[in-house]
Design an enzyme around this catalytic site. Structure first.
Site, PDB file in Angstrom:
ATOM      1  CG  HIS A   1      -1.196   8.943   3.256  1.00 56.25           C
ATOM      2  ND1 HIS A   1      -1.347   7.612   3.613  1.00 56.25           N
ATOM      3  CD2 HIS A   1      -0.752   9.562   4.361  1.00 56.25           C
ATOM      4  CE1 HIS A   1      -0.991   7.450   4.881  1.00 56.25           C
ATOM      5  NE2 HIS A   1      -0.620   8.625   5.355  1.00 56.25           N
TER       6      HIS A   1
ATOM      7  CG  ASN B   1      -5.399   3.750   8.522  1.00 56.21           C
ATOM      8  OD1 ASN B   1      -5.626   2.780   7.819  1.00 56.21           O
ATOM      9  ND2 ASN B   1      -4.909   4.879   8.046  1.00 56.21           N
TER      10      ASN B   1
ATOM     11  CD  GLU C   1      -1.827   4.234   7.998  1.00 57.79           C
ATOM     12  OE1 GLU C   1      -1.595   4.656   9.151  1.00 57.79           O
ATOM     13  OE2 GLU C   1      -1.933   4.970   7.006  1.00 57.79           O
TER      14      GLU C   1
ATOM     15  NE  ARG D   1      -3.427   2.491   2.470  1.00 56.41           N
ATOM     16  CZ  ARG D   1      -3.373   3.369   3.466  1.00 56.41           C
ATOM     17  NH1 ARG D   1      -2.780   3.071   4.607  1.00 56.41           N
ATOM     18  NH2 ARG D   1      -3.931   4.542   3.342  1.00 56.41           N
TER      19      ARG D   1
ATOM     20  CD  GLU E   1      -4.796   7.826   9.702  1.00 60.60           C
ATOM     21  OE1 GLU E   1      -4.280   8.896  10.047  1.00 60.60           O
ATOM     22  OE2 GLU E   1      -4.370   6.730  10.059  1.00 60.60           O
TER      23      GLU E   1
ATOM     24  CE1 TYR F   1      -0.026   2.993  13.375  1.00 57.92           C
ATOM     25  CE2 TYR F   1      -2.077   3.966  12.596  1.00 57.92           C
ATOM     26  CZ  TYR F   1      -0.797   3.520  12.351  1.00 57.92           C
ATOM     27  OH  TYR F   1      -0.279   3.581  11.082  1.00 57.92           O
TER      28      TYR F   1
HETATM   29  O1  IFM Z   1       2.502   7.777   9.843  1.00 54.10           O
HETATM   30  C1  IFM Z   1       1.129   7.834  10.029  1.00 54.10           C
HETATM   31  C2  IFM Z   1       0.393   7.627   8.716  1.00 54.10           C
HETATM   32  O2  IFM Z   1       0.798   8.534   7.740  1.00 54.10           O
HETATM   33  C3  IFM Z   1      -1.092   7.781   8.928  1.00 54.10           C
HETATM   34  N1  IFM Z   1      -1.551   6.956  10.002  1.00 54.10           N
HETATM   35  C4  IFM Z   1      -0.819   6.969  11.244  1.00 54.10           C
HETATM   36  C5  IFM Z   1       0.661   6.784  10.990  1.00 54.10           C
HETATM   37  C6  IFM Z   1       1.435   6.821  12.324  1.00 54.10           C
HETATM   38  O3  IFM Z   1       1.238   8.039  12.947  1.00 54.10           O
END
Ligand code: IFM
Length: 453
Positions: free
Chosen positions: A121, A293, A352, A77, A166, A295
């Site tokens: 992006h 995405n 992500e 990606r 995002e 985290y």
């Molecule tokens: O690096 C970023 C990415 O560009 C978008 N999502 C979160 C990642 C980590 O912060």
């Protein structure tokens, strides 16, 4: 612990984004982006760095495609840089920019790696920003025209398109918090821009579908499971507003025909957004998949002093990554289950997931990033749990293939499964986490704890 097998055809890949890895910021006719302008502004980036060179992937893409193959990853990606393709306000297409992605796609396919391009992006052309950026409706037609151009050139080899990355982050951090490009601190403008983003998003999806009717089209949304701080119903409602702000604001108008309740005084918020007759209809969108995405998570309490949404975030008990985000793998399971439930069992990709660490080569020249191995294991395990629960998850992309330019943080936060020596000629070294992914790709098996909440 349960041991399971990822479904047949499950896509295991890695992700990057143009400004974070490409470098070559002014080569071959590329125009300036808002991130070029922002990073060149003294004080904007924590370590004073820029993406001018980054990982130099613009020149080293054959090496990176070979690395992906070495790691057994079947998909890459990456994002296309809009200002490489349309450098100036006259709208002229820069053929040299398109040629780069033509070559990248061919290189990937030559290694047996499926390209998963993202069209936007965050590196908005500066000329679009000068015309008002995401706060001005002129961006709607411009994004659609750019998307059409790229899809018509690469569409014979690309089957899956991710349109935006995002939207919540580039609107909130760029227009309200001022810590991302273009560095604006205007919450009211951000709210209005969010509506233009949603209109532009829907229009771009239509443009991609018209240019590539057989393609699968989605976008990558930031999501994070919101955990109420206590059993108090007011905390539960605050957690719902948090989820609405982060995810629903950019999903619901497109998929459910309305904005979710994200503000205590929702009517006042909506009244300030310049929603015009026909807008809600124009936003209706069909996605072939949703990219998530993921985290961390959010622990949320009601707080009357917590701004227009009356929310306050609390710190959780989990360990933290180098960037300070709590590690809570069960949050991935929870948010995938929620998206599956709320949006009618859509095909889902984790577009992500990954963690930041300050890692570097040890005395043996290798990078033993045990924390990242544990992070990936925990999160992909919880994803497998969601699949075992019946969610239609088609793939997972580790963020990131390479250590790269982490926006306002510069190069201090390393997210890669491959190390990049920014002071060492851009040398790449596969980290232990990269080899761990290779082993996962080979076995297709993973275990998870199904008691986590
Ligand atoms: O690096 C970023 C990415 O560009 C978008 N999502 C979160 C990642 C980590 O912060």
């Amino acid at each position: 612990m349960r041991r399971t097998r990822l479904p047949a055809g499950f896509v295991l890949g890695a992700a990057t984004a143009a400004y974070q890895v490409e470098g070559a910021w002014d080569e071959d006719g590329k125009g300036e982006s808002i991130w070029d302008r922002f990073a060149h502004t003294p004080g904007a980036i924590a370590d004073g760095s820029t993406g001018d060179v980054a990982c130099d992937e613009y020149h080293r893409y054959p090496e990176d495609a070979a690395l992906l193959r070495e790691l057994g990853l079947g998909a890459y990606r990456f994002s296309v840089s809009w200002p490489r393709i349309v450098p100036a306000a006259d709208g002229r297409v820069n053929r040299a920019g398109l040629d780069h992605y033509d070559r990248l796609v061919d290189e990937l396919l030559g290694h047996g790696i499926t390209p998963y391009p993202t069209l936007f992006h965050w590196d908005l052309p500066q000329w679009v920003q000068d015309a008002g950026g995401w706060a001005d409706r002129s961006v709607i037609g411009r994004l659609a025209a750019y998307a059409d151009t790229v899809v018509r050139v690469l569409g014979d080899r690309v089957a899956t398109w991710t349109v935006l990355n995002e939207p919540q982050i580039f609107v909130v951090l760029g227009y309200a918090a001022g810590i991302h490009a273009p560095g604006l601190r205007d919450p009211a403008l951000a709210l209005r821009a969010s509506h233009v983003v949603n209109l532009a998003h829907a229009e771009a999806v239509r443009a991609v579908r018209a240019a590539a009717p057989a393609a699968r089209i989605g976008s990558a949304f930031k999501v994070e499971a919101a955990y109420p701080a206590t059993d108090d119903p007011r905390d539960g409602a605050a957690a719902e507003r948090h989820h609405a702000l982060v995810a629903g604001w950019f999903l619901d108008p497109l998929l459910r025909g309305r904005y979710p309740v994200a503000y205590v005084d929702q009517e006042a918020a909506i009244a300030s957004m310049d929603i015009r007759p026909g807008d809600m209809e124009a936003m209706a969108t069909r996605f072939d998949f949703l990219g998530l995405n993921v985290y961390s998570r959010a622990i949320v309490a009601h707080d009357d002093a917590g701004g227009p949404s009356a929310i306050r975030r609390l710190a959780g008990p989990g360990p933290r990554t180098a960037i300070g985000w709590e590690v809570w793998p069960a949050a991935l399971h929870r948010i995938v289950r929620r998206i599956d439930r709320d949006y009618g069992h859509p095909p889902i990709y984790i577009t992500e997931n990954g963690c930041a660490a300050r890692d570097g080569p040890g005395p043996d020249g290798r990078i033993h990033d045990a924390d990242r191995v544990a992070y990936l294991h925990g999160h992909i395990g919880q994803l497998a749990r969601a699949i075992d629960d019946g969610c239609d998850v088609r793939g997972y992309f580790a963020w990131s293939l390479l250590d790269n330019f982490e926006w306002a943080e510069g190069y201090g936060q390393r997210f890669g499964v491959v190390w990049c020596g920014f002071d060492d000629g851009g040398r790449r070294i596969v980290k232990d986490s990269g080899w761990w992914l290779r082993d996962l790709a080979a076995s297709g098996e993973i275990d998870y704890d199904d008691s986590l909440a």
